[in-house]
Design a protein around this motif. Structure first.
Motif, short mmCIF file in Angstrom:
data_model
loop_
_atom_site.label_atom_id
_atom_site.label_comp_id
_atom_site.label_asym_id
_atom_site.label_seq_id
_atom_site.Cartn_x
_atom_site.Cartn_y
_atom_site.Cartn_z
N LEU A 98 10.03 -1.86 -0.73
CA LEU A 98 11.39 -2.17 -0.29
C LEU A 98 11.95 -1.02 0.57
N VAL A 99 11.63 0.22 0.15
CA VAL A 99 12.07 1.38 0.94
C VAL A 99 11.35 1.37 2.28
N LEU A 100 10.05 1.14 2.25
CA LEU A 100 9.26 1.13 3.50
C LEU A 100 9.75 0.05 4.46
N ARG A 101 10.11 -1.10 3.88
CA ARG A 101 10.59 -2.20 4.71
C ARG A 101 11.88 -1.82 5.45
N PRO A 123 1.62 13.25 -1.78
CA PRO A 123 1.38 14.59 -2.31
C PRO A 123 -0.12 14.89 -2.30
N ALA A 124 -0.47 16.13 -2.06
CA ALA A 124 -1.88 16.50 -1.96
C ALA A 124 -2.65 16.17 -3.24
N TYR A 125 -1.95 16.19 -4.37
CA TYR A 125 -2.64 15.97 -5.65
C TYR A 125 -2.75 14.49 -6.01
N PHE A 126 -2.24 13.59 -5.19
CA PHE A 126 -2.34 12.16 -5.50
C PHE A 126 -3.82 11.77 -5.60
N ASN A 127 -4.17 11.03 -6.65
CA ASN A 127 -5.56 10.61 -6.78
C ASN A 127 -5.77 9.28 -6.06
N ASP A 128 -7.00 8.81 -6.19
CA ASP A 128 -7.38 7.62 -5.46
C ASP A 128 -6.49 6.42 -5.75
N SER A 129 -6.16 6.19 -7.03
CA SER A 129 -5.38 4.98 -7.32
C SER A 129 -3.93 5.14 -6.87
N GLN A 130 -3.41 6.34 -6.90
CA GLN A 130 -2.06 6.57 -6.37
C GLN A 130 -2.03 6.35 -4.86
N ARG A 131 -3.09 6.81 -4.20
CA ARG A 131 -3.17 6.62 -2.75
C ARG A 131 -3.30 5.13 -2.40
N LYS A 132 -4.09 4.43 -3.21
CA LYS A 132 -4.25 2.99 -2.98
C LYS A 132 -2.91 2.28 -3.15
N ALA A 133 -2.13 2.73 -4.15
CA ALA A 133 -0.83 2.10 -4.39
C ALA A 133 0.09 2.30 -3.19
N VAL A 134 0.01 3.47 -2.55
CA VAL A 134 0.84 3.70 -1.37
C VAL A 134 0.42 2.77 -0.24
N LYS A 135 -0.90 2.60 -0.10
CA LYS A 135 -1.40 1.68 0.93
C LYS A 135 -0.92 0.26 0.63
N ALA A 136 -0.99 -0.12 -0.64
CA ALA A 136 -0.57 -1.47 -1.03
C ALA A 136 0.92 -1.65 -0.74
N ALA A 137 1.71 -0.61 -1.01
CA ALA A 137 3.15 -0.69 -0.72
C ALA A 137 3.36 -0.93 0.76
N GLY A 138 2.60 -0.23 1.59
CA GLY A 138 2.69 -0.42 3.03
C GLY A 138 2.40 -1.86 3.41
N GLN A 139 1.32 -2.38 2.84
CA GLN A 139 0.95 -3.76 3.16
C GLN A 139 2.04 -4.74 2.75
N LEU A 140 2.61 -4.51 1.56
CA LEU A 140 3.69 -5.39 1.10
C LEU A 140 4.87 -5.34 2.06
N VAL A 145 -1.35 0.59 7.02
CA VAL A 145 -1.34 2.05 6.83
C VAL A 145 -2.59 2.64 7.47
N GLU A 146 -2.38 3.22 8.64
CA GLU A 146 -3.53 3.71 9.41
C GLU A 146 -4.10 4.98 8.81
N ARG A 147 -3.25 5.78 8.18
CA ARG A 147 -3.74 7.02 7.60
C ARG A 147 -2.76 7.50 6.55
N LEU A 148 -3.33 7.97 5.44
CA LEU A 148 -2.50 8.68 4.47
C LEU A 148 -2.72 10.15 4.77
N LEU A 149 -1.66 10.90 4.73
CA LEU A 149 -1.72 12.30 5.13
C LEU A 149 -1.10 13.12 4.02
N ASN A 150 -1.74 14.23 3.66
CA ASN A 150 -1.15 15.06 2.61
C ASN A 150 0.16 15.69 3.08
N GLU A 151 1.16 15.70 2.20
CA GLU A 151 2.47 16.23 2.59
C GLU A 151 2.39 17.67 3.12
N PRO A 152 1.70 18.58 2.43
CA PRO A 152 1.66 19.95 2.97
C PRO A 152 0.95 20.03 4.31
#
Ligand code: ADP
Ligand code: MG
Length: 566
Positions: A98-101, A123-140, A145-152
């Protein structure tokens, strides 16, 4: 930039605030919201009519309508936790969507076209499933999501890390509810997060809370269980905190139950109220430096990120801790989004940025099944890792294996992911079988090369020694997300990694030079050359790019010093 391609936006999806940028005229640009807001609070809520609110409007009701507002859901990305809002259940990725939208819509208004592609920071410490969730949020939210990039990494890009070779940054990121310390390093055009540490429950909001507590202790008559009063006090406390970011004395006033209350908070007193919070900022810094095996003096820059680093007491602490002034020319709560915009430009293949390679850390080990000979007996089912956990990605590693049986006609290559000694405890990804010339056991050897890309594509190549043909197998982390052409392109980019480091001309030359100097010298000097040549050879054999660069530099220095001393 190619024509007719939808623009790419950069997004900082923060725990407290999110922001969106685009890359235009060679620069990342912040995109404001419809009300001119720079940041969008990462808060979702319902109004009294049951309509969904996102951002500032939802934040305004957070304290007064706690049951109809949700904040800080980023912490739960990649988990099964559900949040109730009215009569509906939401997962963290749906709330993030909803925020991304909203950010996507803001960008579409500003750019005057539809937007479907984004680079999002995590965040740099996000693991694989957290990263997948961000991608899924983007898709929703309707974003590819062309690239996930570490915040730092994003923060370092915004501060121009890409403009210089060889730099080390410490990113000190104090947001609303989280504190992240990362050490980012650039060498030979590769940007890496070397170490990250932090405190998941420490941020600017705790400073607000400390002020609110102080306000209540000053007037014990104020009840602590009235939600409206609580909301008002939190608002005033936040205001006092903001005032102290631009002046030394802050004032607040409140009328409650017909009575007047007022507060006067000085910077000094604020610092005292927060001494516990301030001292908690030190440990993660020490930890990150230790993990990266860096000394604070080696850092080229300390950069401040996160809205809470606007507080002078935090800046002062950082200055004391590092013995220098940290960088803060960019608005700390925009830095990550600006970096995401640079990444967006990079993806769009803007010329200004095409040399940067971004890396990630491998979350698990990848290897193949091997058999071992114990005397007469052959035991199958052992795991032999080729790419190890925490290796920097992209990476390409080759290892040799040989036949175990006389007249063996095939070799099976079974690819596993995991950490266990026995493959039965790991995850089988894929396998292939290749035919080999029938000879005596051990006489046929096969080079197995694993190449792993940033997109999570594993290419397995097998080459029987003495033969030209190579058998190839592709294992995808997220099958179907890339077309065969795209996969081929991604792998092509890694061709330069596929040369064994021993065969890289610069490395061969240095070894030859060291060998020559060994012959020319005697005694202690000779031992020294021997020692550092050995370390360099070990690094080459391990095919560990970072260790190779370090060992090469040291050997180079040793040889140069000997030259000077002669
Ligand atoms: P996040 O990265 O966690 O989403 P931000 O980087 O936007 O969050 O930081 C939000 C925090 O910064 C909040 O606690 C907010 O109160 C604080 N903050 C923002 N501006 C100021 C300011 N001018 N003075 C003090 N604190 C500030
Ligand atoms: Mg942030």
């Amino acid at each position: 930039m190619a024509e007719n391609i939808s623009p790419i936006i950069g997004i900082d999806l923060g725990t407290s605030n999110s922001a969106v940028t685009c890359f235009s005229q060679g620069q990342p640009q912040l995109i404001n919201g419809a009300q001119g807001e720079r940041l969008t609070p990462s808060v979702v809520g319902l109004d009294d009519m049951g309509n969904v609110l996102v951002g500032e409007a939802a934040k305004a009701r957070l304290v007064s309508h706690p049951h109809l507002s949700i904040a800080s859901f980023k912490r739960y990305m990649g988990t099964d936790k559900t949040f109730t809002l009215g009569d509906r259940q939401f997962r963290a990725e749906e709330l993030s969507a909803l925020v991304l939208r909203k950010l996507k819509a803001d960008a579409e208004v500003a750019l005057g076209c539809s937007v479907t592609r984004a680079a999002i920071t995590v965040p740099a410490y996000f693991n694989d499933s957290q990263r997948k969730a961000v991608k899924a949020a983007g898709q929703l939210a309707g974003l590819e999501v062309e690239r996930l990039l570490n915040e730092p990494t994003a923060a370092s890009l915004a501060y121009g890390l890409a403009d210089n070779n060889e730099q080390k940054f410490l990113v000190f990121d104090l947001g609303g509810g989280t504190f992240d310390v990362s050490i980012v390093d650039m060498f030979e055009g590769v940007i890496e997060v070397r170490a990250s540490s932090g405190d998941a429950w420490l941020g600017g909001d705790d400073f607000t809370e400390a002020i609110r507590q102080w306000m209540m202790t000053l007037y014990p008559v104020l009840p602590s269980d009235n939600p409206t009063l609580l909301a008002e006090l939190t608002y005033l406390a936040e205001d006092l905190k903001y005032q102290l970011s631009i002046q030394d004395l802050a004032l607040a006033q409140l009328t409650y139950a017909g009575q007047e209350f007022s507060w006067e908070l000085s910077s000094e007193l604020f610092s005292e109220c927060c001494s516990g919070l301030l001292s908690r900022l030190k440990k993660p810094v020490v930890q990150a430096l230790q993990d990266a095996q860096f000394d604070a003096n080696e850092l080229d820059h300390v950069i401040l990120v996160g809205g809470a680093t606007r507080m002078p007491i935090v800046r002062q602490l950082a200055t004391r801790m590092f013995g220098r002034f940290p960088r803060n020319e960019l608005n700390p709560d925009e830095v990550v989004a600006l970096g995401a915009g640079i990444q967006a430009g990079l993806i769009a293949e803007d010329r200004a940025l095409d040399d940067i390679v971004l890396t990630d850390v491998m979350p698990y080990s990848l290897g193949i099944e091997v058999a071992r000979r114990h005397g007469e007996k052959i035991e199958e089912g052992y795991f032999s890792p080729l790419i190890e956990r925490n290796a920097f990605v992209p990476v390409s590693i080759v290892e040799s294996f040989s036949t175990l049986h006389d007249n063996q006609s095939r070799i099976d290559i079974a690819v596993y992911q995991g950490e266990a000694r026995r493959v039965s405890d790991n995850l089988l990804l894929d396998s292939m079988s290749i035919s080999v010339p029938q000879r005596k056991a051990g006489e046929v050897s096969v080079d197995v090369r694993f190449t792993y890309t940033l997109d999570g594509i594993l290419e397995v190549q097998c080459n029987i020694s003495g033969e030209a043909a190579t058998s190839t197998m592709i294992v995808e982390k997220a099958p179907g997300s890339l077309s065969p052409q795209e996969i081929a392109e991604r792998l092509k980019q890694l061709d330069s990694l596929k040369q064994h480091p021993r065969d890289v001309p610069a490395n061969r030359q240095l070894l030859a030079e060291a060998g020559l100097r060994y012959e020319q010298t005697l005694g202690e000097r000779r031992q020294m050359i021997d020692h550092y040549t050995g370390l360099f050879e070990q690094a080459l054999n391990r095919q560990d790019t970072r260790a190779i660069v370090t060992a090469r530099d040291v050997l180079r220095q040793v040889l140069d010093q000997l030259d000077d001393g002669m």
